[in-house]
Enzyme design. Structure first.
Site, PDB file in Angstrom:
ATOM      1  CB  SER A 167      33.193  24.759  43.990  1.00  0.00           C
ATOM      2  OG  SER A 167      33.472  25.957  43.317  1.00  0.00           O
TER       3      SER A 167
HETATM    4  N1  SAH Z   1      30.989  28.346  39.877  1.00  0.00           N
HETATM    5  C1  SAH Z   1      31.771  27.418  39.084  1.00  0.00           C
HETATM    6  C2  SAH Z   1      33.186  27.262  39.566  1.00  0.00           C
HETATM    7  C3  SAH Z   1      33.948  28.447  39.307  1.00  0.00           C
HETATM    8  S1  SAH Z   1      35.666  28.335  39.014  1.00  0.00           S
HETATM    9  C4  SAH Z   1      31.122  26.068  38.988  1.00  0.00           C
HETATM   10  O1  SAH Z   1      30.101  25.828  39.607  1.00  0.00           O
HETATM   11  O2  SAH Z   1      31.648  25.247  38.233  1.00  0.00           O
HETATM   12  C5  SAH Z   1      35.892  30.065  38.828  1.00  0.00           C
HETATM   13  C6  SAH Z   1      35.476  30.614  37.498  1.00  0.00           C
HETATM   14  O3  SAH Z   1      35.593  32.028  37.561  1.00  0.00           O
HETATM   15  C7  SAH Z   1      36.370  30.150  36.359  1.00  0.00           C
HETATM   16  O4  SAH Z   1      35.595  29.561  35.356  1.00  0.00           O
HETATM   17  C8  SAH Z   1      37.027  31.445  35.880  1.00  0.00           C
HETATM   18  O5  SAH Z   1      37.260  31.478  34.487  1.00  0.00           O
HETATM   19  C9  SAH Z   1      36.000  32.485  36.293  1.00  0.00           C
HETATM   20  N2  SAH Z   1      36.527  33.851  36.416  1.00  0.00           N
HETATM   21  C10 SAH Z   1      37.699  34.277  36.934  1.00  0.00           C
HETATM   22  N3  SAH Z   1      37.781  35.620  36.871  1.00  0.00           N
HETATM   23  C11 SAH Z   1      36.619  36.057  36.300  1.00  0.00           C
HETATM   24  C12 SAH Z   1      36.110  37.340  35.968  1.00  0.00           C
HETATM   25  N4  SAH Z   1      36.786  38.462  36.200  1.00  0.00           N
HETATM   26  N5  SAH Z   1      34.893  37.399  35.392  1.00  0.00           N
HETATM   27  C13 SAH Z   1      34.160  36.289  35.150  1.00  0.00           C
HETATM   28  N6  SAH Z   1      34.605  35.052  35.431  1.00  0.00           N
HETATM   29  C14 SAH Z   1      35.824  34.928  36.005  1.00  0.00           C
END
Ligand code: SAH
Length: 215
Positions: free
Chosen positions: A60
């Site tokens: 992000s």
């Molecule tokens: N917090 C992260 C950015 C997140 S991007 C950072 O600091 O880099 C969103 C993430 O959520 C992705 O890696 C995606 O794979 C994950 N995601 C999406 N759906 C999910 C779910 N149901 N359970 C766990 N992770 C999930």
């Protein structure tokens, strides 16, 4: 040296965008974002931009990380749940401001990479799990704080149930193409109070599946 200067520039930019909380700013200052982005993007790690981290996912934008972290109203004794570990950057920022972060990621390869970063950088109060995070982490619940970093169509009731009394949950809500809003939910007895914060853009929360490619 270049990194130091670009970090100072980033902190200035965050202040300019309304991030005033000194604890949040020092957390951003402490966590080396260049260690959480792919090698090819290192020189841009302190830009205030979202960057690709592989598997179609993104780390992000720093201002969004800082804003969500501030809105969580963290305390040093709190247990925090994060859904969507991604690069691990947000978890690392949170871990400097609370007792322990529990973080769940559905991509096995992304999670293993984040775990290596936590080890290397000695962020020792982060516990990880490879799973569908929309089920939360019932064995550890309730959590004083929950942060979701992928967008759901609606507030997942399972996660609300795992929020402690007076707990706060921050999450983006909305579909892939429509406008998403950051929501702040606060549990008050049997009630939940909702506040709409910023418009945001996150990748979707994919429920009921995990991904083990690249294992
Ligand atoms: N917090 C992260 C950015 C997140 S991007 C950072 O600091 O880099 C969103 C993430 O959520 C992705 O890696 C995606 O794979 C994950 N995601 C999406 N759906 C999910 C779910 N149901 N359970 C766990 N992770 C999930």
């Amino acid at each position: 040296m270049i990194e130091y200067e670009s970090k100072i520039r980033l902190l200035k930019e965050l202040r300019g965008q309304g991030i005033a909380d000194p604890d949040v700013l020092s957390a951003i200052e402490r966590v080396p974002r260049e260690m959480f982005v792919p090698e090819a993007f290192r020189s841009r790690a302190n830009d205030n931009d979202a960057l690709p981290i592989g598997h179609g996912q993104t780390i992000s934008q720093p201002v969004v990380v800082a804003y969500m972290t501030g809105q969580l109203e963290l305390g040093g004794r709190m247990k925090v749940l994060e859904i969507g570990t991604g690069s691990g950057y947000q978890a690392a920022v949170l871990s400097t401001l609370c007792r322990r972060v529990y973080t769940i990621e559905r991509y096995r390869a992304l999670l293993r990479q984040a775990e290596r970063r936590f080890d290397e950088l000695r962020f020792s109060n982060i516990t990880t799990r490879w799973d569908d995070g929309s089920r939360g982490w019932p064995e550890v619940a309730p959590f004083e704080r929950i942060i979701v970093t992928a967008a759901a169509a609606d507030v997942p009731p399972v996660l609300l149930n795992q929020l402690a009394p007076d707990g706060v949950m921050i999450l983006p809500v909305g579909g892939d193409d429509e406008d998403q809003q950051l929501l702040k939910c606060r549990k008050r007895g049997e009630d939940v109070h909702y506040e709409t914060l910023w418009p945001v853009r996150f990748v979707p929360l994919l429920a009921d599946t995990v991904d083990d490619s690249g294992r």
